[in-house]
Design an enzyme around this catalytic site. Structure first.
Site, PDB file in Angstrom:
ATOM      1  N   LEU A  28      41.531  42.355  62.842  1.00  0.00           N
ATOM      2  CA  LEU A  28      41.732  41.914  64.013  1.00  0.00           C
ATOM      3  C   LEU A  28      41.077  42.739  65.152  1.00  0.00           C
ATOM      4  CD1 LEU A  28      42.519  38.906  65.122  1.00  0.00           C
ATOM      5  CD2 LEU A  28      44.917  40.173  65.731  1.00  0.00           C
ATOM      6  N   CYS A  68      71.366  47.640  32.556  1.00  0.00           N
ATOM      7  CA  CYS A  68      72.587  48.555  32.149  1.00  0.00           C
ATOM      8  C   CYS A  68      73.812  48.117  32.363  1.00  0.00           C
ATOM      9  CB  CYS A  68      72.252  49.925  32.635  1.00  0.00           C
ATOM     10  SG  CYS A  68      72.631  49.841  34.659  1.00  0.00           S
ATOM     11  N   HIS A 106      53.270  49.960  47.777  1.00  0.00           N
ATOM     12  CA  HIS A 106      54.531  50.176  48.531  1.00  0.00           C
ATOM     13  C   HIS A 106      55.421  48.974  47.791  1.00  0.00           C
ATOM     14  CE1 HIS A 106      52.562  51.494  52.794  1.00  0.00           C
ATOM     15  NE2 HIS A 106      52.670  52.594  51.596  1.00  0.00           N
ATOM     16  N   ARG A 154      63.158  38.296  53.846  1.00  0.00           N
ATOM     17  CA  ARG A 154      61.874  38.621  53.474  1.00  0.00           C
ATOM     18  C   ARG A 154      61.492  37.954  52.189  1.00  0.00           C
ATOM     19  NH1 ARG A 154      59.527  44.034  54.463  1.00  0.00           N
ATOM     20  NH2 ARG A 154      57.572  42.706  55.222  1.00  0.00           N
ATOM     21  N   TYR A 191      65.976  42.445  53.495  1.00  0.00           N
ATOM     22  CA  TYR A 191      64.848  42.287  52.142  1.00  0.00           C
ATOM     23  C   TYR A 191      65.223  40.809  51.613  1.00  0.00           C
ATOM     24  CZ  TYR A 191      62.730  46.810  52.917  1.00  0.00           C
ATOM     25  OH  TYR A 191      62.019  47.818  53.225  1.00  0.00           O
TER      26      TYR A 191
HETATM   27  P1  OAD Z   1      50.619  46.710  60.844  1.00  0.00           P
HETATM   28  O1  OAD Z   1      51.511  45.993  61.395  1.00  0.00           O
HETATM   29  O2  OAD Z   1      50.779  48.463  61.289  1.00  0.00           O
HETATM   30  O3  OAD Z   1      49.160  46.335  61.126  1.00  0.00           O
HETATM   31  C1  OAD Z   1      48.615  45.194  60.953  1.00  0.00           C
HETATM   32  C2  OAD Z   1      47.093  45.224  61.430  1.00  0.00           C
HETATM   33  O4  OAD Z   1      46.830  43.899  61.023  1.00  0.00           O
HETATM   34  C3  OAD Z   1      46.945  45.436  62.610  1.00  0.00           C
HETATM   35  O5  OAD Z   1      45.695  46.256  63.140  1.00  0.00           O
HETATM   36  C4  OAD Z   1      46.599  44.138  63.411  1.00  0.00           C
HETATM   37  O6  OAD Z   1      45.555  44.147  64.302  1.00  0.00           O
HETATM   38  C5  OAD Z   1      46.013  43.347  62.097  1.00  0.00           C
HETATM   39  N1  OAD Z   1      45.994  42.017  62.248  1.00  0.00           N
HETATM   40  C6  OAD Z   1      47.213  41.014  62.662  1.00  0.00           C
HETATM   41  N2  OAD Z   1      46.585  39.813  62.527  1.00  0.00           N
HETATM   42  C7  OAD Z   1      45.522  39.765  61.791  1.00  0.00           C
HETATM   43  C8  OAD Z   1      44.740  38.795  61.520  1.00  0.00           C
HETATM   44  N3  OAD Z   1      45.090  37.388  61.468  1.00  0.00           N
HETATM   45  N4  OAD Z   1      43.595  39.113  60.618  1.00  0.00           N
HETATM   46  C9  OAD Z   1      43.128  40.436  60.627  1.00  0.00           C
HETATM   47  N5  OAD Z   1      43.903  41.563  61.169  1.00  0.00           N
HETATM   48  C10 OAD Z   1      45.138  40.999  61.794  1.00  0.00           C
HETATM   49  O7  OAD Z   1      50.625  46.683  59.041  1.00  0.00           O
HETATM   50  P2  OAD Z   1      50.299  47.775  57.809  1.00  0.00           P
HETATM   51  O8  OAD Z   1      48.943  48.340  58.512  1.00  0.00           O
HETATM   52  O9  OAD Z   1      50.048  46.912  56.738  1.00  0.00           O
HETATM   53  O10 OAD Z   1      55.208  50.264  55.110  1.00  0.00           O
HETATM   54  O11 OAD Z   1      51.435  48.667  57.992  1.00  0.00           O
HETATM   55  C11 OAD Z   1      51.537  49.600  56.905  1.00  0.00           C
HETATM   56  C12 OAD Z   1      52.922  50.218  56.504  1.00  0.00           C
HETATM   57  O12 OAD Z   1      53.688  50.185  57.383  1.00  0.00           O
HETATM   58  C13 OAD Z   1      53.468  48.695  55.728  1.00  0.00           C
HETATM   59  O13 OAD Z   1      53.217  48.706  54.400  1.00  0.00           O
HETATM   60  C14 OAD Z   1      54.750  49.020  55.760  1.00  0.00           C
HETATM   61  C15 OAD Z   1      54.901  49.363  57.446  1.00  0.00           C
HETATM   62  O14 OAD Z   1      55.963  50.235  57.994  1.00  0.00           O
HETATM   63  C16 OAD Z   1      56.553  50.317  54.680  1.00  0.00           C
HETATM   64  O15 OAD Z   1      57.499  49.694  54.944  1.00  0.00           O
HETATM   65  C17 OAD Z   1      56.840  51.520  53.885  1.00  0.00           C
END
Ligand code: OAD
Length: 249
Positions: A217, A153, A123, A70, A67
């Site tokens: 995408l 604390c 999140h 990031r 983290y």
């Molecule tokens: P993902 O990595 O699962 O999905 C990202 C999505 O964005 C995919 O469907 C890609 O096709 C799309 N994508 C990539 N580049 C893009 C662009 N330039 N424009 C538009 N779309 C694009 O990420 P999340 O769905 O956010 O949680 O993942 C959900 C959660 O899973 C996160 O918050 C995290 C992760 O594990 C935790 O860490 C608890």
């Protein structure tokens, strides 16, 4: 005397209250890695090691380092046209007495830096840390570690990122449910639809009989549940869609 343009925003817009869910895809063009794409975060790390309470208990140094990296990456990332377009949408709807609730799964701070105000981080946020002892949440721009002392604390060794790990309850679920009940449109942007409860919001929208649009995408896992889908890079697709539902002056 009012100009003709002034009336544009007092006219009723197509939608009054829009709930927007965003995921990692909206920040991809800002240089923030997505999770499940081929070069995503989960291709390099096992989520069980770095994003679960059990992983943190087993190896806190590894989790802090993950983290911290990031958090440091946020210093060089900047919002892209998709983030700015959603901030503009919020302003344009407000001028027409409408509103936007932006629900993000992202732990980056690019929506707020682009100007979005009505925003919930379901999140959590990389820019905040939390004491596992007293629960105090504080802003943090720098690294933390097992030796970090809680500013509230004074206890050492209990600080953790203020993010939601797998197995933990996402934040602001009541606020999100309230916003969904008021919404007349649900929009999902840049998320694969793999993680619940966020991925369940589209089904909730359909149960509430409101339209649901996916901007991504490619088709997500739940693409069939949406009433409409537009596919392409968020930096192209989102500004175009915003100008369509809430035209600029
Ligand atoms: P993902 O990595 O699962 O999905 C990202 C999505 O964005 C995919 O469907 C890609 O096709 C799309 N994508 C990539 N580049 C893009 C662009 N330039 N424009 C538009 N779309 C694009 O990420 P999340 O769905 O956010 O949680 O993942 C959900 C959660 O899973 C996160 O918050 C995290 C992760 O594990 C935790 O860490 C608890």
């Amino acid at each position: 005397m009012a100009h003709e343009a002034d009336f544009a925003h007092t006219q009723k817009m197509k939608y009054d209250h829009i709930v927007i869910l965003t995921g990692a895809g909206i920040s991809a063009e800002s240089g923030v890695a997505t999770f499940r794409d081929a070069d995503g975060v989960w291709a390099k790390y096992d989520y069980r090691d770095v994003a679960t309470p059990e992983g943190f208990a087993a190896n806190p140094d590894l989790v802090h380092s993950f983290y911290n990296q990031r958090r440091a990456g946020l210093k060089t990332a900047t919002p892209n046209p998709a983030h700015y377009a959603l901030a503009a949408l919020e302003q344009r709807l407000a001028l027409a007495n409408g509103s936007v609730t932006l629900v993000t799964q992202n732990v980056d701070d690019l929506h707020e830096r682009a100007g979005s105000k009505s925003l919930v981080h379901m999140h959590g946020e990389l820019a905040k840390v939390r004491c596992g002892g007293c629960g105090a949440v504080s802003l943090c721009a720098d690294d933390i570690g097992v030796e970090t002392v809680c500013g509230s604390c004074g206890v050492r060794g209990q600080m953790r990122p203020h993010v939601v790990w797998f197995g933990e309850m996402p934040m602001f679920m009541d606020e999100i449910a309230d916003a969904m009940r008021r919404a007349d449109l649900f929009v999902s942007i840049g998320t694969s639809g793999a993680i619940y409860p966020a991925a369940g919001l589209v089904a909730e929208a359909r149960a509430l009989s409101i339209p649901a649009i996916e901007l991504n995408l490619e088709k997500s896992e739940s693409a069939a549940l949406f009433t409409e889908g537009r596919y392409g890079k968020a930096g192209d697709v989102v500004p175009a869609w915003v100008d369509e539902v809430a035209p600029p002056r």
